[in-house]
Design a protein around this motif. Sequence first.
Motif, PDB file in Angstrom:
ATOM      1  N   THR A  73       0.876  -1.242  -0.051  1.00 32.28           N
ATOM      2  CA  THR A  73      -0.017  -0.033  -0.100  1.00 32.28           C
ATOM      3  C   THR A  73       0.936   1.292   0.131  1.00 32.28           C
ATOM      4  OG1 THR A  73      -1.650  -1.098   1.200  1.00 32.28           O
ATOM      5  CG2 THR A  73      -1.770   1.286   1.171  1.00 32.28           C
ATOM      6  N   SER A  74       1.916   1.231   0.898  1.00 33.63           N
ATOM      7  CA  SER A  74       3.024   2.400   0.756  1.00 33.63           C
ATOM      8  C   SER A  74       3.423   2.569  -0.521  1.00 33.63           C
ATOM      9  CB  SER A  74       3.824   2.200   1.944  1.00 33.63           C
ATOM     10  OG  SER A  74       4.954   3.187   2.112  1.00 33.63           O
ATOM     11  N   ASP A 100       0.997   4.247  -3.037  1.00 34.70           N
ATOM     12  CA  ASP A 100       0.840   5.594  -2.596  1.00 34.70           C
ATOM     13  C   ASP A 100       2.201   6.318  -3.312  1.00 34.70           C
ATOM     14  OD1 ASP A 100      -1.288   5.297  -1.016  1.00 34.70           O
ATOM     15  OD2 ASP A 100      -0.340   5.261   0.581  1.00 34.70           O
ATOM     16  N   ARG A 101       3.407   5.809  -3.090  1.00 34.19           N
ATOM     17  CA  ARG A 101       4.756   6.619  -3.570  1.00 34.19           C
ATOM     18  C   ARG A 101       4.536   6.816  -5.049  1.00 34.19           C
ATOM     19  NH1 ARG A 101       8.578   7.770  -0.068  1.00 34.19           N
ATOM     20  NH2 ARG A 101       7.572   7.623   2.091  1.00 34.19           N
ATOM     21  N   ARG A 115       1.984   7.140  -7.059  1.00 28.54           N
ATOM     22  CA  ARG A 115       1.310   8.301  -7.356  1.00 28.54           C
ATOM     23  C   ARG A 115       1.714   9.428  -7.921  1.00 28.54           C
ATOM     24  NH1 ARG A 115      -2.959   7.479  -2.450  1.00 28.54           N
ATOM     25  NH2 ARG A 115      -4.121   5.716  -3.373  1.00 28.54           N
TER      26      ARG A 115
END
Length: 418
Positions: free
Chosen positions: A78-79, A82-83, A85
């Motif tokens: 998930t992290s 996010d990056r 994006r």
Amino acid sequence: MSSDAEEGQPSEDRRKYEFRKVLDELDDFEGSGTQLVTIYIPDDKQISDVVAHVTQEHSEASNIKSKQTRTAVQDALTSIKDRLRYYDTYPPENGIVIFSGAVDSGGGQTEMVTKVLESPPEPIQSFRYHCDSDFLTQPLEDMMTDKGLFGLIVLDRREANVGWLKGKRVEPVKSASSLVPGKQRKGGQSAQRFARLRLEAIDNFYQEVAGMANDLMVDKRHDLEGILVGGPSPTKDEFLDGDYLHHELQDLVLGKFDVAYTDESGLYDLVDAASDVLADQEVVKDKRQMEEFFENLHTGEKATYGFEETRRNLVMGSVERLLLSEDLHHDVITFTCPNGHEEREVVERRHSTPDHECTECGEPAEPGEREDVVEHLIDIAEQRGTETKFISTDFEKGDQLMDAFGGVAGILRYSTGV
């Protein structure tokens, strides 16, 4: 002023230092299970494809039996999503590497770490997804290694050594001793017979040395930038003129050099003797930087050393070249006393912040920001158009920079008296 500094871009040395620092941190991290995720993304891989791959891995991670590992892997993915994006259609030049996972923080606790390294020194060749108890740093480590591989051969009629020059490092690998008899023959032997036996023994020894070199270097011939041969005359000439080496290695010989010693130390002497040939290699560049520094130091004019003196010269804009040891792993802490005096102290990165008493008024001083000493100095250097050079400790004067001068020195544009 360098073009990098003019364009506001970090210098190549700065980028390499930052990469090395992150890699050192990552190597220290451990996950309690196979829960540390590493993704290598080449610059021709569409970000949307990477997001799709990460989404698929997130879905498949739901099958992991251990709840702790399952949660950790999914949190890492998930992290990473996010990056991703932050990027448009494609990654920046040379690609990106993302590291994410729950690492052990002691006492049975874990903390989530996500690191992104953009535009590594060399292009990432292929997309890789890796999930393990360690982060996958080896491909980046390989990019950081010194470039330039040279074969080294030193020989006389008594002994020989072969090895490598890898970037800045001399690596002795194999040695041999000869059975060549001395020039004085024993009684009872005819001069002709003795001379013939001696020539046979020399020939056999040269064949043995060539065999060692061939075994070591033929497989690496496409990676080699050249071969250096050293020894007294006429030994090295006889060896090369006799075509003992494999013909493809013979074609790579850059030169033959007079070297007095043929033990392991002779390999180091050979690198020194061949300095003109190796002028583009890092080991010689580093040596020249330090020789220039010591020359200036001895004349007492245009040299500075130690953190505080060098920093003051940097701020004045008087430093032409900042010399930093590759082994400098320290922080700088700025202290301020109640009377407003500001002083700095350099401490090893792993050490806690010490107490500090103001040297001007004797009052206890409060610690402020704690920074990486290298980044602190490079920041000032880049603002002043000062070139930065990292110096290896793999040779004597480079070692002295760290041990005798605290890893910090500079060559000045003009004498400042500081």
